[in-house]
Each structure stands twice: as C-alpha cells, then as structure tokens.
Design an enzyme around this catalytic site. Sequence first.
Site, PDB file in Angstrom:
ATOM      1  N   GLU A 175       5.244  -1.504   8.380  1.00  0.00           N
ATOM      2  CA  GLU A 175       3.928  -1.422   9.019  1.00  0.00           C
ATOM      3  C   GLU A 175       3.029  -2.530   8.488  1.00  0.00           C
ATOM      4  OE1 GLU A 175       0.044   1.468   8.643  1.00  0.00           O
ATOM      5  OE2 GLU A 175       2.026   2.378   8.478  1.00  0.00           O
ATOM      6  N   GLU A 203      -3.131   9.712  -1.074  1.00  0.00           N
ATOM      7  CA  GLU A 203      -2.277  10.345  -0.075  1.00  0.00           C
ATOM      8  C   GLU A 203      -1.205  11.236  -0.692  1.00  0.00           C
ATOM      9  OE1 GLU A 203      -0.919   7.405   2.666  1.00  0.00           O
ATOM     10  OE2 GLU A 203      -2.946   6.856   3.265  1.00  0.00           O
ATOM     11  N   GLN A 217       0.799  -1.221   0.000  1.00  0.00           N
ATOM     12  CA  GLN A 217       0.000   0.000   0.000  1.00  0.00           C
ATOM     13  C   GLN A 217       0.834   1.275   0.000  1.00  0.00           C
ATOM     14  OE1 GLN A 217      -4.013  -0.110   1.832  1.00  0.00           O
ATOM     15  NE2 GLN A 217      -3.041   1.179   3.394  1.00  0.00           N
ATOM     16  N   LYS A 247      -4.092   6.225  15.301  1.00  0.00           N
ATOM     17  CA  LYS A 247      -5.109   6.911  14.501  1.00  0.00           C
ATOM     18  C   LYS A 247      -6.288   7.212  15.415  1.00  0.00           C
ATOM     19  CE  LYS A 247      -4.014   4.416  10.201  1.00  0.00           C
ATOM     20  NZ  LYS A 247      -4.473   3.330   9.294  1.00  0.00           N
ATOM     21  N   LYS A 305       2.943   9.973  10.202  1.00  0.00           N
ATOM     22  CA  LYS A 305       2.585   9.636   8.825  1.00  0.00           C
ATOM     23  C   LYS A 305       1.448  10.555   8.415  1.00  0.00           C
ATOM     24  CE  LYS A 305       1.790   5.650   7.197  1.00  0.00           C
ATOM     25  NZ  LYS A 305       1.144   4.322   7.028  1.00  0.00           N
ATOM     26  N   ASP A 360       4.586  -0.115   3.946  1.00  0.00           N
ATOM     27  CA  ASP A 360       3.341  -0.585   4.559  1.00  0.00           C
ATOM     28  C   ASP A 360       2.702  -1.590   3.611  1.00  0.00           C
ATOM     29  OD1 ASP A 360       0.894  -1.065   5.691  1.00  0.00           O
ATOM     30  OD2 ASP A 360       0.106   0.962   5.431  1.00  0.00           O
ATOM     31  N   ASP A 386      -0.764  -1.700  12.949  1.00  0.00           N
ATOM     32  CA  ASP A 386      -1.906  -0.811  12.702  1.00  0.00           C
ATOM     33  C   ASP A 386      -3.191  -1.610  12.889  1.00  0.00           C
ATOM     34  OD1 ASP A 386      -3.789   1.009  11.811  1.00  0.00           O
ATOM     35  OD2 ASP A 386      -3.145   0.981   9.722  1.00  0.00           O
TER      36      ASP A 386
END
Length: 425
Positions: free
Chosen positions: A285, A205, A163, A337, A388, A242, A312
């Site tokens: 990650e 992103e 990702q 998050k 991030k 990630d 995560d």
Amino acid sequence: MSKVAEIRGLEVLDSRGNPTVEVEVVLDDGAVGRAIVPSGASTGAREAVELRDADPRRYLGRGVLRAVQAVNTELCEALLGRDAGDQPEIDTIMIDLDGTPDKRRLGANALLGVSLAVAHAAAMSNGLPLFAYLGGERASLLPVPLINVINGGAHADNALDFQEFMIVPAGAPTFTEAVRASAEVFHTLRAMLKAAGYTTNVGDEGGFAPEFHAAEEALDILVAAIAKAGYRPGEDIALAIDPAASELYVNGSYVYQGEGVERSREEQVAYLVRLADRYPIVSIEDGMAEDDAMGWQLLTRQLGKRCQLVGDDVFCTHPTLLRQGVEQGMANAILVKANQIGTLSEMRETVRVAHGYAYSAVMSHRSGETEDVTIADLAVALRCGQIKTGSMSRADRTAKYNRLLRIERELGSRAEYAGALLRRR
C-alpha cells in the site's frame, strides 16, 4: 417510508483521546441509528476536510464543537422529514448544503456521521442488519483481514520508516479460522519479541512497535513467527506492507531516517521489488508518494502483475482520482476510507468504479478509531473482499473482527471467505 425525525450530534473521544463526532438519528417509526467518525494520522492532501475548532483552550485546538453544531443546526434542519431509505438524496442534500469541493464548510466529519447514522437507522427500520440492508442477497463475502502487527512511521514512536507490517491469512478456509490463525501468530510474535529483549508495547493500531531500524528486520521476524505458530509463510499466511511513502517523500526523493538512507524514485521501486522477491508479500500500500505519478507507473509496471498495489493517499477514496489513476496505469487496488470522501453514497460509488475496472477495494479503518463497527458491515455489503482494521489487540480494533465473526455466523452456509480471491492474483 420512514422519515428523519431527529438528528443529534455529540463530541466524543476516539482511541487516541482526541475529540470526534458522534451522530444519532431517530426516525418517525422509532428506529435509531448511531455512528462515530474516525480520524487519521497519516492523511492524504486531497482528503475531505474534517472540521476542527482550532481553539487552543479546548483539547489543544482539536475540539469538534463546530462540526457538532453543524449537525445539530444546518444538517438537521435540511434533513428533517426526509426519507431515510433514500440514501443518495440524503447525501446529495448535505453535499449541496456544504457547497465546497472538499466539505470544509460543514466538515466531512459532520457529513459522514449523519450519512452513516441515517443508514443505520434505515436498516433498523427495515429490520435488517446494516450489511444486509445495504448489500442485499449478494452481501455474503467475508473479507480477508490485513492485520497490522508491527507498527512504524506515523503510527509509532520507533525508528521504522514503513508505517505498517501486516499478516494476511488468505489461506484460511473461513473468516473465523483466519482470526484464530492471526491471533496465534500475534501472540507468538509477542513472545519472540519479548525473548529478544524488545518492548511489546503496542501502537495506535494495536500492533507492536519494536525498536527496529529496517523493514527487513520486521519482515524476517514475521516470517519466523508465522512458521513458529505452525503455519506456512506465503501459503497459509502471507505478508503485506504499507510504506506510507508520501511521509518519506522530500524534494523528489524517499528519505529513510531510520535507516539513514535516501532513495531516488527508481531506487524506491527497486527496493520494493527486492522485498517482494525475498518475502511472501501479496500487497503493498502506498509504495510511492501521492505526488509521484511516474513512480506509481514504474512500480505498477514492475510489480502490478504479481502483487496487489493499493493506492491510499493517491486516490483518497475519490472516484475521479481513481479513474485518473487507472488511465495513467497507477496501482491495481484502492484503499477505501469513508472519511476521506465524506458520505456513504460517494464511498459506494468509489467501490463501484473500482470493481468496474477490476481493481480490488480494501475497506479500511483509521489510526484514530472508536468502538463503531460500521466498516465491518460495509466490507461485507460492498463485497470488498479485504479489510484493514488493525491488530489483534485494542478493543477499537478487535470490535470490528468480532462484528465480522457475528456476520459470518449469521450468514451460515451462505458465508464465503475471500481468501481464494487474494491468492489467485
């Protein structure tokens, strides 16, 4: 003691054009706080639930009027007259009012919007920036940015299975210099991709989404771009990845559709070890799926002493899940998050638990972001040391970097940059 006088919710848009919740809180002394809640595309199964309308006549079912109504009615009524400076009480009242373990009745998007807006209002009431209000004198550590410059997986329409591919300017002396170096690599990478005939359109992103098929292609060009920009790969600027392995996990195997390969648990770990041996990768990650505890344990035994392994989906910013993971020997860091857990107080507790176990805490955005810059202040307030928040393009991403630049200037000689902490691992 400033008290909550008014709470207003509003349906606004995130960076993907999907509805999200904005909350404005007004105190009796006139102080105002505002927050907008982000939303993720790649989500963990144990995240707090964001409340959507499921009405196909509005926003293809993704409206948030129910969450906004919860803000304007139940949450507002419960919090009017409460001390805005008592964040734990504010958040506990909302959690108890919701009454579900995952905040599905009123919605984590409703609770988080109110929680953060109250903190902003209280900071204004005290005449302090949010980072200083929440963190006090210890709020002086500027985070190392993990900058997502090549997108794949659920964040892009290409064949890359992983990702995110990130550059990590841990060798910079200051946050300001870290941003400069990263921007130079970003633009160098753009030129290299264009010269090689790849598209330079960007993903959710702000990173590029070239039609690569294997992680090695992305990592090779990143190393080359770092060097071409005049920096030393691994010394000045390192790499992070990630894989978002939960998205690859099917019936106990890791299915790489872009590569046309299926890997067992052991093969997945061996593959990540090979990548860490070959490239200057300092952080991985979600290298294993959230439901693959044995895989996480194996990966941690193999790489945990020399590479940051960030959980995560497996932890979902939840202190209980983190404690369980520590006891089982899984990972050595956690991604933080706010909307995975739903209130500021719970998020702060998770960071406290992580630091208590000597786990790194990486403050994080979501793929569906907004102009809200709260996480920049939170990263400094909680001394996370890493953040991030996307690439060097798209205003919803660069807004957070710009906020951190201002914080570094405001701190002056007190400002520390966390690069040495990451390099020391």
